[in-house]
Design an enzyme around this catalytic site. Structure first.
Site, PDB file in Angstrom:
ATOM      1  N   THR A  36       0.562  -1.290   0.025  1.00 58.51           N
ATOM      2  CA  THR A  36      -0.151  -0.225   0.335  1.00 58.51           C
ATOM      3  C   THR A  36       1.178   1.583   0.100  1.00 58.51           C
ATOM      4  O   THR A  36       1.371   1.373   0.992  1.00 58.51           O
ATOM      5  CB  THR A  36      -0.845   0.036   1.419  1.00 58.51           C
ATOM      6  OG1 THR A  36      -1.605  -1.349   0.852  1.00 58.51           O
ATOM      7  CG2 THR A  36      -1.864   1.281   1.128  1.00 58.51           C
ATOM      8  N   ASN A  91      -3.534  -7.009  12.018  1.00 60.79           N
ATOM      9  CA  ASN A  91      -5.176  -5.866  11.864  1.00 60.79           C
ATOM     10  C   ASN A  91      -5.901  -6.792  12.907  1.00 60.79           C
ATOM     11  O   ASN A  91      -6.720  -7.730  12.682  1.00 60.79           O
ATOM     12  CB  ASN A  91      -5.406  -6.501  10.408  1.00 60.79           C
ATOM     13  CG  ASN A  91      -4.941  -4.783   9.507  1.00 60.79           C
ATOM     14  OD1 ASN A  91      -4.411  -3.941  10.189  1.00 60.79           O
ATOM     15  ND2 ASN A  91      -4.463  -4.810   8.801  1.00 60.79           N
ATOM     16  N   HIS A 141      -5.419 -11.103  -1.705  1.00 63.04           N
ATOM     17  CA  HIS A 141      -5.985 -10.686  -1.037  1.00 63.04           C
ATOM     18  C   HIS A 141      -5.971 -11.820   0.245  1.00 63.04           C
ATOM     19  O   HIS A 141      -7.503 -11.399   0.982  1.00 63.04           O
ATOM     20  CB  HIS A 141      -5.443 -10.019  -0.446  1.00 63.04           C
ATOM     21  CG  HIS A 141      -4.594  -8.811   0.243  1.00 63.04           C
ATOM     22  ND1 HIS A 141      -3.588  -9.285   1.139  1.00 63.04           N
ATOM     23  CD2 HIS A 141      -4.491  -7.976   0.919  1.00 63.04           C
ATOM     24  CE1 HIS A 141      -2.952  -9.444   1.841  1.00 63.04           C
ATOM     25  NE2 HIS A 141      -3.360  -7.892   1.941  1.00 63.04           N
ATOM     26  N   TYR A 159      -7.034  -8.511   6.299  1.00 67.56           N
ATOM     27  CA  TYR A 159      -8.325  -8.115   5.757  1.00 67.56           C
ATOM     28  C   TYR A 159      -9.436  -9.132   5.107  1.00 67.56           C
ATOM     29  O   TYR A 159      -9.142  -9.732   6.199  1.00 67.56           O
ATOM     30  CB  TYR A 159      -7.277  -7.211   4.923  1.00 67.56           C
ATOM     31  CG  TYR A 159      -6.629  -6.197   4.545  1.00 67.56           C
ATOM     32  CD1 TYR A 159      -6.952  -5.255   5.751  1.00 67.56           C
ATOM     33  CD2 TYR A 159      -5.638  -6.620   4.002  1.00 67.56           C
ATOM     34  CE1 TYR A 159      -6.431  -4.060   5.793  1.00 67.56           C
ATOM     35  CE2 TYR A 159      -4.586  -5.668   4.969  1.00 67.56           C
ATOM     36  CZ  TYR A 159      -4.575  -4.775   5.218  1.00 67.56           C
ATOM     37  OH  TYR A 159      -3.751  -3.140   5.567  1.00 67.56           O
ATOM     38  N   ASN A 189      -3.267 -10.721   6.236  1.00 69.97           N
ATOM     39  CA  ASN A 189      -2.527  -9.189   6.508  1.00 69.97           C
ATOM     40  C   ASN A 189      -3.752  -9.313   7.354  1.00 69.97           C
ATOM     41  O   ASN A 189      -4.179  -7.743   7.569  1.00 69.97           O
ATOM     42  CB  ASN A 189      -2.125  -8.671   5.410  1.00 69.97           C
ATOM     43  CG  ASN A 189      -0.904  -8.514   4.879  1.00 69.97           C
ATOM     44  OD1 ASN A 189       0.078  -9.788   5.134  1.00 69.97           O
ATOM     45  ND2 ASN A 189      -0.590  -7.579   4.484  1.00 69.97           N
TER      46      ASN A 189
END
Length: 363
Positions: free
Chosen positions: A26, A235, A175, A180, A178
């Site tokens: 990102t 996260n 994805h 998400y 991580n």
């Protein structure tokens, strides 16, 4: 040192110039959530990577949880990405887009009008995130998707993949890492559902596998990869006692789908528990197509894992930020330029397109 890393490689039907992958990162330069000329310049500068995987790109307005990240769900975004893919292909590079729905890792101030924070369950993630309007803000409690809405989200990924091909991408990476949306379905602490998308390993994996299967059917399995991060705690993903069993199951199912690659990231270099060598070996055995490994690699370790057959390709992240010519630096032994973390996510050229390539003078 051997040069396996710098020799040509195959990825499905693609021939790559080397075994280096530019990992998805990102960078928050997509003002208005639309790719632009600055982004095209950034990726073109790094087109000597065997494969570029773009920054996380949302398949839905609901998935734009961070400030200034791009999407791939409308015509303007498709046209913006055409600038990027055209610039990379002009340099001879190959590029996949990473489809990333942020799920509960979001804030309303970062979302467009009419979008909402959506997740498997109404469980807020700990921590906070940056908003351009009000600085750091805590993650709110997300909307728990209904069963029908989960299935609609699957279709958003599929349509974004179709859009990616229209935009000129060589393929897509889903994805599933991580913390998400896809990993939120995989993680018991974030997924407290009681329908067919929650509970058992098979149910918690269903969202990912439906997306992967339907995306492969829509754009061909040779254009689809998946990224996973077992033992990642980013996260607010909590460790649990079914991690190895979960990811072995997923590897087996993705192998059956025939997708072109599995991208396995180990976040231990950033403080997470390491992915056990046993799990990596199991995934290597269960998934027979291309395996990309990433996580804190240097040139020497990458060569070792390529030569041993543990990895087919190796992804590098932060070194590509400040060394757009990373493959050439590995080839010549030129020192790497350090990166500036203060400019990772700031708007503009500074710390983005202003890192120079080194022209090596030969006698």
């Amino acid at each position: 040192m051997t040069n396996r890393l710098l020799s040509p490689a195959r990825l499905g039907a693609l021939t790559l110039s080397n075994h280096l992958v530019m990992a998805p990162m990102t960078r928050s330069r997509a003002t208005g959530n639309v790719p632009n000329h600055l982004m095209a310049q950034y990726y073109a500068q790094r087109a000597d990577a065997g494969l570029i995987i773009t920054e996380g790109t949302s398949p839905s307005p609901d998935g734009l949880g961070y400030a200034r990240i791009p999407g791939l769900y409308n015509k303007e975004q498709i046209e913006g990405w055409k600038k990027v893919t055209g610039a990379v292909h002009e340099k001879g590079g190959k590029i996949f887009v990473q489809l990333m729905h942020t799920g509960r890792i979001a804030h309303p101030l970062n979302l467009p009008e009419g979008a909402r924070i959506a997740a498997p369950s109404a469980v807020a993630a700990s921590g906070s995130m940056w908003t351009d309007q009000q600085g750091m803000q805590p993650h709110p409690v997300p909307h728990a998707l209904t069963t029908a809405e989960v299935q609609e989200a699957v279709q958003e990924y599929v349509q974004a993949a179709v859009n990616a091909i229209e935009a000129g991408f060589d393929g897509v990476e889903l994805h599933g890492a991580n913390g998400y949306l896809i990993e939120q379905f995989l993680a018991p602490n974030a997924n407290q559902r009681t329908d067919q998308y929650g509970g058992s390993i098979e149910n918690r994996s269903r969202f990912l596998l439906e997306i992967a299967g339907q995306t492969a059917a829509a754009i061909s399995r040779e254009r689809v990869g998946v990224r996973l991060s077992p033992y990642g705690v980013f996260n607010d993903i909590a460790l649990h006692d079914q991690i190895d069993e979960t990811y072995a199951y997923i590897a087996r199912q993705l192998d059956a789908l025939g997708i072109v690659y599995l991208h396995l990231v180990d976040h231990s270099s950033q403080g997470a528990p390491p992915v056990s060598p046993g799990l990596v070996s199991d995934i290597r055995r269960l998934f027979r197509n291309t395996l990309i490994l990433s996580g804190g690699y240097d040139q020497e370790r990458a060569e070792k894992d390529l030569l041993s057959g543990m990895a087919d390709l190796v992804a590098f992240g932060k070194p590509f930020i400040s060394n757009p010519d990373l493959p050439e630096r590995f080839r010549t032994g030129e020192a790497l330029t350090p990166y500036d973390p203060d400019t990772f996510y700031s708007p503009g050229e500074k710390g983005y397109t202003d890192y120079p390539a080194v022209l090596v003078q030969t006698a």
